[in-house]
Every structure is written in structure tokens, then in C-alpha cells.
Design a protein around this motif. Structure first.
Motif: not given
Length: 368
Positions: A62-63, A65-66, A70, A79, A83, A86-87, A90-91
Motif C-alpha cells: 500500500n505504500i 500504491n500511494v 501520487v 485515481n 489513492l 490505499s491510505i 494502509l491505516s
């Protein structure tokens, strides 16, 4: 001082009937399906080892992906949603990683002055669940946008602008976290004395009395335990079904008219033909939604089991079984949050190109 066994106590030594009835009562008393010792062993394997390994992998994906979304920018409005997805993933993975650590012997048996079985609920498990709700609503929003794209391809650009995507993502994060905060009203972390350990440790400390907690718990459960997960899950199921049906209808129409020569690109667009790029994105969204549905089915099953079986609840006899089953649902949710990178690489040429450039693999691949 350790109490004497009941059959040796002075009060009952002369009354055999009381001895027998006490033993029978102990034997007939309901026992949990999973005792505490087996519970910690299973949780270490399922949550602390298997789920943790997938979680660490998902954090890295996921990092990536972010970074890629971007770098690509937001000329493609989808997108923005990808995004945000993905955030959110990730969280949720970072939070569940802390929960997984709480079930490792190194943390659980350490001298840290806290009750890990209570601390992880407040600081890891519940916030993780909140972000899985956010992931679900973002998935539903993306499915809705793709449905409109397939049904009304000429209007989708004006209906789902970049600004509206951003507003929708901010609203999903804000509303979901705000509604989920009801779970923190009754109490939080604080110092408590635990008689069984004869220590004062950090655990769940309630600010409200038992009567007050009944109302707040009822509201929190109705919103976060019933309405949000069920409505989110059903939304994804319904929208994905519509998207699949409409895609099949478009494909059938295209095949039936494949022998006819389309006079102009403008005419084909006005007839509602979805271009190949949009079809690929729609298929990618369908696959993401199907994985989401499959990953969240165990949580739905656990939820309905709690309604049908009275002892299958967080504070009832089979609470250990509940948490073991929840560890399986956590693992399924973690898989859902970790595998999107494979879908993007397989089904998005733009993502694949950016990925290869990011890791300097493009030249190598082209030379093969």
C-alpha cells in the motif's frame, strides 16, 4: 491464602449431600468452548503469526500504491478514490499490526504495566475496524462511479468531477470516524486495580456507570455494529451486481453489432458504447469488489452468529471463541487490503508502466 477444596471445607465435611451437590453443580456448569490457555495459543498462531505476516506485506504494497498514484497525478479522477483506498488500507494494516503484536508472548508476558487483551481493543482492533468500514464505503463509491460510467458514459465526466471525488472521500473518512467515535464515549484507557494480579495496570477504564453504558453501547452497536457494516456490504454487493449485468449487456450488444460498420466515432459514443479503457477499469473494479465481498463474508457470518447464539458475544461465555473467529475475519480483511497491487499490475497498463519505472525494471523487461 489458597482456599481449601470444597469437599474438605469445615462447613460441608459432615454433610455428604452438600459435597455431592456442589461437585455436580461444578460439573454441570457451562464451560466455554475455548479456555484461556488454548485461546492465547490459537491467537498467537492466527493473529500474531499468520495475520501479522500478511499485514507486513500489505503495508509495503500500500505504500507502493500511494507513491504510484501520487506520481501518476489525478487527471484520471478515479485515481483520487484509489489513492484514498490505499491510505485507508494502509491505516487499517498499521493498526492491526499493533493488535497482532499484543498477542505475541514477548509483549503479553513482558513487564509493561498494561493488560494487552484490553489495550489492543481500544488502540488497535476498534480503529482497524473503523478503517475497514472506510475501505468498504470507498469501494462502494468506486463501484457506483463505474456503474454510471457504463450506463451513462456521456454524463460520468460531469457527474464525477475531481472536486466531487475529493469531497466524497473527505466525507467518507469524516462521517465514518465521527459515527464510530460513539464507541469511545463510555470509557477509554486508564489505570485500574486488577485483584487477580494484585496490580494496578493500564486497561479499559469506564467513565460512565453501568446504566449510562447501556444507552451508549446500544447506540454505538446500532450504528457501528449493524447499520454501517451491513449497509456498506449490501451496497457493494448490489452495485457490483449491477455493474456486472450492465457490462455483460454492453458486451452482448457489441457482439451483436460487430458485423455492422460504425460510421463515426461520435455516433458510437452517442449510442452509449464504452471504450476499451473504461471497460478495463470497470472489470478491475468488479474484481476488487468481488474480493472485498469474499473477504468480508466471514465478518457477516460472525455477526449473524452473535444474533442467533446468545453465548456467542464479546462479554458472554464464548467470548474466547468470538475473538478467535474475529482473528479469522481480521486475516480475511488484511488479505483484501493487501492484494490490490496485483490487480492494478495485471489490469492497468498505466499503473504497470509507473510501477516498472519506479523500480527501474522497464529497461530490463523490454530487453527480454
Amino acid at each position: 491464602m489458597k482456599p481449601s477444596p470444597i469437599f474438605l471445607s469445615d462447613s460441608t465435611a459432615g454433610d455428604p449431600s452438600m459435597n455431592i451437590s456442589s461437585i455436580l453443580e461444578d460439573l454441570t456448569m457451562p464451560k466455554p468452548v475455548i479456555n484461556d490457555e488454548l485461546y492465547f495459543y490459537l491467537m498467537f498462531i492466527l493473529q500474531g503469526t499468520v495475520c501479522q505476516a500478511i499485514t507486513i506485506f500489505g503495508i509495503f504494497t500500500n505504500i507502493i500504491n500511494v507513491i504510484i498514484f501520487v506520481k501518476q497525478g489525478f487527471s484520471d479522477t478515479i485515481n483520487v478514490s484509489l489513492l484514498a483506498l490505499s491510505i485507508s488500507d494502509l491505516s487499517s494494516l498499521l493498526l492491526i499490526m499493533w493488535t497482532n503484536l499484543c498477542f505475541s508472548p514477548a509483549i503479553r508476558d513482558s513487564n509493561i504495566p498494561m493488560v494487552t487483551t484490553e489495550v489492543h481493543l481500544i488502540t488497535g482492533t476498534w480503529p482497524h475496524i473503523v478503517f475497514t468500514r472506510i475501505t468498504g464505503w470507498i469501494t462502494a463509491f468506486i463501484s457506483l462511479e463505474r456503474c454510471v460510467c457504463v450506463i451513462q458514459p456521456l454524463k460520468v465526466k460531469t457527474m464525477f468531477t475531481r472536486k466531487r471525488h475529493v469531497i466524497a472521500m473527505v466525507a467518507i473518512f469524516t462521517l465514518t470516524m465521527g459515527l464510530s467515535s460513539f464507541g469511545y464515549i463510555p470509557g477509554g484507557l486508564g489505570w485500574k486495580f486488577y485483584p487477580d494480579r494484585n496490580k494496578t495496570l493500564i486497561g479499559i477504564a469506564y467513565h460512565l456507570g453501568e446504566d449510562g453504558r447501556k444507552y451508549t453501547d446500544a447506540v454505538s452497536y446500532a450504528i457501528s455494529g449493524i447499520f454501517m457494516p451491513i449497509s456498506c456490504f449490501l451496497s457493494v454487493v448490489i452495485l457490483t451486481t449491477i455493474l456486472v449485468v450492465k457490462l455483460n449487456q454492453k458486451m452482448a450488444w457489441r457482439q451483436s453489432n460487430s458485423s455492422a460498420v460504425i460510421q463515426s466515432k461520435q455516433k458510437s459514443t452517442s449510442d452509449g458504447v464504452v471504450n476499451s479503457k473504461e471497460r478495463k477499469i470497470a472489470k478491475m473494479v468488479v474484481l476488487m469488489s468481488v474480493i472485498f465481498i469474499a473477504s468480508f463474508l466471514p465478518a457477516v457470518i460472525v455477526f449473524f452468529t452473535g444474533i442467533i447464539v446468545p453465548t456467542f458475544n464479546y462479554d458472554k461465555l464464548d467470548r474466547n471463541l468470538v475473538f478467535v473467529m474475529m482473528s479469522l475475519t481480521n486475516t480475511a480483511e488484511v488479505i483484501n487490503s493487501s492484494v490490490n497491487i496485483f490487480i492494478y499490475i495485471r489490469m492497468s497498463s498505466k499503473y504497470r508502466e509507473t510501477f516498472l519505472k519506479l523500480f527501474k525494471l522497464k529497461t530490463t523487461v523490454n530487453n527480454r
